[in-house]
Design an enzyme around this catalytic site. Structure first.
Site, PDB file in Angstrom:
ATOM      1  N   SER A 225       3.934  -0.005  -6.219  1.00  0.00           N
ATOM      2  CA  SER A 225       3.617  -1.138  -7.095  1.00  0.00           C
ATOM      3  C   SER A 225       4.036  -2.488  -6.554  1.00  0.00           C
ATOM      4  CB  SER A 225       4.231  -0.948  -8.484  1.00  0.00           C
ATOM      5  OG  SER A 225       3.700   0.189  -9.065  1.00  0.00           O
TER       6      SER A 225
ATOM      7  N   ASP B 290       2.990   0.335 -14.298  1.00  0.00           N
ATOM      8  CA  ASP B 290       3.651  -0.343 -13.174  1.00  0.00           C
ATOM      9  C   ASP B 290       4.270  -1.667 -13.604  1.00  0.00           C
ATOM     10  OD1 ASP B 290       2.391   1.748 -11.992  1.00  0.00           O
ATOM     11  OD2 ASP B 290       1.009   0.558 -10.786  1.00  0.00           O
TER      12      ASP B 290
ATOM     13  N   GLY C  63       0.810  -1.217   0.000  1.00  0.00           N
ATOM     14  CA  GLY C  63       0.000   0.000   0.000  1.00  0.00           C
ATOM     15  C   GLY C  63       0.843   1.266   0.000  1.00  0.00           C
TER      16      GLY C  63
END
Ligand code: GLA
Length: 394
Positions: free
Chosen positions: A127, A179, A123
């Protein structure tokens, strides 16, 4: 963990010896500039970190996957013939989603016992999910190719798309490609200038000129992030549809330059939609100016563009929030900071700042103290190194 450490943890968990354990790795990313542009066919400029996901695995000869994370208590077992059944797993769903997508692309899923070790903060907006997806995709694609006598190396760009498809189809996050692409294709000491429409990319050497890239994690837990993210995407779609009527030649917002936008922006009557589109189009332009500034050796200008990007994400795209805004504002006050902005989706996560080497200690001390006083808990700092993309470690 180092490869040897993860191997010995693996043996404690699954028994056996070291010889048949394989190690795969894929990193997280920091995006330097170009936020919320990837799913609009625009430009991004991420770089791979030296923090990521390491997988130790051993083929088990069964039609089962067993997996565990070094920092979680439970072992997850999946039946390869029923991989659709694991959508609700709190941990393991990304892996199952990747396997489902690999099957669709004609790969076999070979039964394995696996141990995952993450060095990225969960979090943290760096990524961690893409790192898991790309490492998992690479591991299973490698085993499938070996089983089927295919000797070419695994196509890493394809692995990035497999990871993205897992997010879309299995985890209900409508993310762009940035990402997973950075995790798959990163290169040490380089950032990746990626055109998300053409999928052309260029590795740009990061000459930091006496500066460091410092990542600061807000440590805010973000639970609404995916729904807000999907909401922004559909706001962009609404704005695009309006512009497309006036500019039929465009196929995405990435096709619209700042000059073109000036001529048509009055057509967007809804202020929120106008703000979102204004961000995307100017952010794309900032990426182009950033690449030029770095090639010209003008890191001061690059820093300014990063700061402008944050302001736009705060005021127009509205994805920052108190925690990220406090970190950025505290960073801007320090004379040795050339620029600072949120990185990733927003709504929590991290900022990235360009800080003169001699100011890094002051940065950590002042930003840390003032953030803690205002927000109530401390941030975490990482002076970051830029690393290589996904690979097997032999
Ligand atoms: C998340 C998504 C990316 C990108 C960023 C915002 O990280 O996974 O695809 O859209 O947000 O730039």
């Amino acid at each position: 963990m180092t490869p040897n450490e993860i191997k010995s943890e693996f043996i404690k968990l699954y028994g056996g010896s070291e010889e048949d354990i394989r190690i795969f790795y894929s990193p997280g990313r920091v995006n330097l500039i170009g936020e919320h542009t990837d799913y609009n066919g625009g430009f991004v400029f991420p770089a791979a970190l030296t923090m990521g996901t390491m997988i130790a695995l051993r083929v088990n000869g069964e039609s089962k996957l067993r997996m565990k994370a070094t920092d979680l208590p439970d072992l997850v077992e999946m039946d390869i013939d029923n991989l659709d059944n694991y959508r609700d797993l709190w941990w393991g769903n990304y892996q199952a989603g990747v396997c489902v997508e690999l099957l669709k692309e004609g790969y076999d899923i070979v039964g394995c016992d696996m141990l995952y070790d993450d060095t990225l903060p969960h979090g943290g907006g760096l990524s961690s999910s893409a790192a898991i997806e790309v490492a998992t995709a690479l591991a299973f694609a490698t085993l499938s190719n070996e089983k089927n006598g295919i000797t070419e190396p695994v196509d890493m760009i394809k692995m990035a798309f497999i990871g993205q498809a897992a997010e879309h189809n299995y985890c209900n996050v409508n993310c762009g490609i940035m990402d997973q692409f950075a995790s798959a294709m990163g290169k040490r000491d380089h950032a990746i200038f990626l055109d998300c429409k053409k999928m052309d990319y260029q590795l740009v050497p990061l000459k930091m000129d006496g500066c460091k890239l410092v990542i600061t994690n807000t440590n805010k837990k973000h639970s609404l992030a995916s729904s807000k993210y999907n909401e922004r995407r559909s706001e962009c779609d609404t704005g695009y549809a309006i512009l497309k009527e006036a500019l039929p030649e465009i196929t995405c917002l990435g096709d619209v330059t700042v000059e073109m936008f000036e001529g048509v922006k009055h057509l967007i009557k809804d202020e929120i939609i106008l703000n979102r589109i204004t961000h995307v189009i100017n952010e794309d332009d900032r990426v182009l100016r950033s690449i030029k500034s770095l090639t010209d050796g003008d890191i001061e200008l690059f820093g300014k563009l990063m700061t402008e990007s944050h302001v736009s994400l705060r005021d127009l795209y509205e994805v920052t929030g108190d925690e990220l805004d406090t970190l950025a504002a505290e960073a801007w006050k320090i004379p040795g900071v050339l620029g600072s902005r949120m990185t990733g989706a927003g709504f929590g996560g991290s900022t990235v700042s360009i800080v003169k080497e001699e100011a890094v200690d002051e940065f950590k001390e002042k930003v840390g103290k003032n953030y803690t006083e205002k927000i109530g808990y401390a941030p975490t700092f990482y002076v970051c190194d830029i690393g290589d993309g996904g690979r097997e470690i032999k």
